[in-house]
Structure formats: C-alpha cells, structure tokens
Motif scaffolding. Structure first.
Motif, PDB file in Angstrom:
ATOM      1  N   LYS A   9       0.833  -1.200   0.000  1.00  0.00           N
ATOM      2  CA  LYS A   9       0.000   0.000   0.000  1.00  0.00           C
ATOM      3  C   LYS A   9       0.871   1.253   0.000  1.00  0.00           C
ATOM      4  N   ASP A  10       1.917   1.246   0.825  1.00  0.00           N
ATOM      5  CA  ASP A  10       2.817   2.405   0.910  1.00  0.00           C
ATOM      6  C   ASP A  10       3.517   2.672  -0.418  1.00  0.00           C
ATOM      7  N   GLN A  11       3.923   1.620  -1.109  1.00  0.00           N
ATOM      8  CA  GLN A  11       4.577   1.793  -2.406  1.00  0.00           C
ATOM      9  C   GLN A  11       3.613   2.415  -3.426  1.00  0.00           C
ATOM     10  N   ILE A  12       2.369   1.986  -3.383  1.00  0.00           N
ATOM     11  CA  ILE A  12       1.364   2.536  -4.291  1.00  0.00           C
ATOM     12  C   ILE A  12       1.139   4.014  -3.978  1.00  0.00           C
ATOM     13  N   SER A  26      -4.045  15.496 -13.259  1.00  0.00           N
ATOM     14  CA  SER A  26      -4.549  15.005 -14.542  1.00  0.00           C
ATOM     15  C   SER A  26      -3.918  13.653 -14.901  1.00  0.00           C
ATOM     16  N   ARG A  27      -2.781  13.350 -14.310  1.00  0.00           N
ATOM     17  CA  ARG A  27      -2.081  12.082 -14.584  1.00  0.00           C
ATOM     18  C   ARG A  27      -2.348  11.021 -13.509  1.00  0.00           C
ATOM     19  N   PHE A  28      -3.220  11.340 -12.559  1.00  0.00           N
ATOM     20  CA  PHE A  28      -3.544  10.426 -11.464  1.00  0.00           C
ATOM     21  C   PHE A  28      -4.535   9.373 -11.959  1.00  0.00           C
ATOM     22  N   THR A  29      -3.987   8.311 -12.546  1.00  0.00           N
ATOM     23  CA  THR A  29      -4.815   7.197 -13.019  1.00  0.00           C
ATOM     24  C   THR A  29      -4.152   5.898 -12.571  1.00  0.00           C
ATOM     25  N   ALA A  30      -4.940   4.850 -12.487  1.00  0.00           N
ATOM     26  CA  ALA A  30      -4.402   3.542 -12.099  1.00  0.00           C
ATOM     27  C   ALA A  30      -3.321   3.097 -13.088  1.00  0.00           C
ATOM     28  N   ARG A  31      -3.566   3.338 -14.366  1.00  0.00           N
ATOM     29  CA  ARG A  31      -2.600   2.915 -15.388  1.00  0.00           C
ATOM     30  C   ARG A  31      -1.260   3.650 -15.220  1.00  0.00           C
ATOM     31  N   ASN A  32      -1.300   4.954 -14.972  1.00  0.00           N
ATOM     32  CA  ASN A  32      -0.052   5.712 -14.798  1.00  0.00           C
ATOM     33  C   ASN A  32       0.697   5.313 -13.531  1.00  0.00           C
ATOM     34  N   LYS A  38       5.980  -0.195 -12.570  1.00  0.00           N
ATOM     35  CA  LYS A  38       6.310  -1.302 -13.484  1.00  0.00           C
ATOM     36  C   LYS A  38       5.562  -2.586 -13.102  1.00  0.00           C
ATOM     37  N   CYS A  39       4.239  -2.429 -12.985  1.00  0.00           N
ATOM     38  CA  CYS A  39       3.384  -3.576 -12.659  1.00  0.00           C
ATOM     39  C   CYS A  39       2.029  -3.369 -13.327  1.00  0.00           C
ATOM     40  N   SER A  40       1.140  -4.317 -13.131  1.00  0.00           N
ATOM     41  CA  SER A  40      -0.223  -4.166 -13.647  1.00  0.00           C
ATOM     42  C   SER A  40      -1.020  -3.326 -12.650  1.00  0.00           C
ATOM     43  N   THR A  41      -2.264  -3.025 -12.992  1.00  0.00           N
ATOM     44  CA  THR A  41      -3.114  -2.261 -12.074  1.00  0.00           C
ATOM     45  C   THR A  41      -3.693  -3.141 -10.962  1.00  0.00           C
ATOM     46  N   GLN A  42      -3.532  -4.449 -11.083  1.00  0.00           N
ATOM     47  CA  GLN A  42      -4.126  -5.374 -10.113  1.00  0.00           C
ATOM     48  C   GLN A  42      -3.708  -5.085  -8.663  1.00  0.00           C
ATOM     49  N   PRO A  43      -2.415  -4.849  -8.360  1.00  0.00           N
ATOM     50  CA  PRO A  43      -2.052  -4.578  -6.964  1.00  0.00           C
ATOM     51  C   PRO A  43      -2.734  -3.336  -6.383  1.00  0.00           C
TER      52      PRO A  43
END
Length: 197
Positions: A9-12, A26-32, A38-43
């Motif tokens: 959670k802290d890393q995210i 404006s760049r606050f998205t799960a994908r960004n 360097k991971c998927s959005t799953q975590p």
C-alpha cells in the motif's frame, strides 16, 4: 502456500504522490501509477477499493507532509505569519504539487480547504491577542491572509513577482491590522452567494 505480496500500500501511495507532485492530478490514473511501479493495475485494486479510496489515502499523506514538513518550518517565530510564508515558499519550490493541490480541480478541494482552515485556526490560537477574537473575526483574518498569500504564491510561482519575506510579512500584517481594527468589515466574513441558474 500463499503468495507473498510484492507491492505494498505504501509503495502505491508513494508512486501516486510522485505522479501528482511531478505531473499533476490530470495524470492520477491507475494505469499511470502502475506504469510508474512497473506492474499491472491489479495490486492497486487489491490494496484500495477504487481510485477514490486511493485518492483519499493520498490526501491524508499529502496533509501529513504539509503539516509536518511544509508548514512546520519556523521562519519568524510567529505561527500565523510562518504558515503563510511557508505556503508561498511551497508554491515556488514545489510548483507542480502546489498547482495540483491549490489551483487545479481534483475533487479534494473541500478536504484541502478544511485542512488549511483548521491549521490556520490552530496557528491563530497560538497568538495571545488574536486568540481572543471571535470566530467571525478569525475567519475574516483567514480569508484575508489566505487571499493575499495565494495571490503572492501564484504570481511568485509563475516568476511574475519576487517579493522578499519582509514584503510578504508587511502585506499580511496590513491585512490582519485592517480586519482587527475594522470590526464592521463584512466583505471577508460574508460567504459569497452563488448565482441562481
């Protein structure tokens, strides 16, 4: 055997903070955020219910940073003046984060406004004279000094003006003096009525 979590959670939160601080909301998205880690959005969705949940946690992190780092710096020893001087310094030293928080729309305005108001009230109540004022007068001082500090911060951040701390202190003291000497001053204490559609 259960698989060990590799992304916390802290890393995210750190990645989300870095994006907002360097690129804006404006760049606050799960994908960004995922791309930054360097991971998927799953975590992200394993740790947070949704992006609003992540944004709320991010604002808590930002408020802690503002309270403990940005606004905690002693400049003059006067907590009220220091809060405003530190706000201007923040705008010039962390331009993207300042603009992201205070000038762009991001759905956290109410939370940030409440944080700023509460911190101001804590600081005004440390002043032996100003702490004796009623709530309406304290609110008028908050409005007046915040308007002046925001104007200076925005212009200084954009490189349009470069006042010294002494110049800023003089302007803020003028506002405080004006409000406290004129208790009939209703301009800053009355809420602005929204126009009816």
């Amino acid at each position: 055997m259960a698989r060990k979590k590799t992304i916390t959670k802290d890393q995210i939160l750190t990645a989300a903070y870095d994006i907002v601080a360097t690129e804006g909301f404006s760049r606050f998205t799960a994908r960004n955020i995922a791309s930054k880690m360097k991971c998927s959005t799953q975590p992200i969705y394993l740790e947070f219910k949704n992006m609003d949940d992540l944004k709320a946690a991010l604002f808590e992190k930002i408020e802690t940073y503002l309270r403990d780092v940005v606004f905690a710096r002693v400049v003059t020893g006067d907590p009220l003046l220091d809060m405003n001087l530190n706000y201007v310094r923040f705008a010039t030293e962390e331009k993207v984060l300042y603009r992201s928080l205070y000038l762009e729309g991001h759905s956290g305005e109410a939370m940030l406004n409440q944080f700023s108001h509460d911190l101001f009230m804590e600081n005004i109540n440390k002043d032996p004279e100003l702490s004796q004022l009623d709530t309406e007068m304290k609110t008028a001082i908050f409005s007046g000094t915040w308007i002046v500090a925001t104007g200076i911060a925005s212009l200084k951040s954009g490189g349009l003006i470069n006042p010294t701390d002494d110049n800023i202190k003089a302007l803020l003291n003028d506002v405080i003096s004006s409000v406290t000497k004129n208790d009939k001053n209703q301009i800053l204490t009355k809420p602005v009525k929204e126009k009816q559609a």
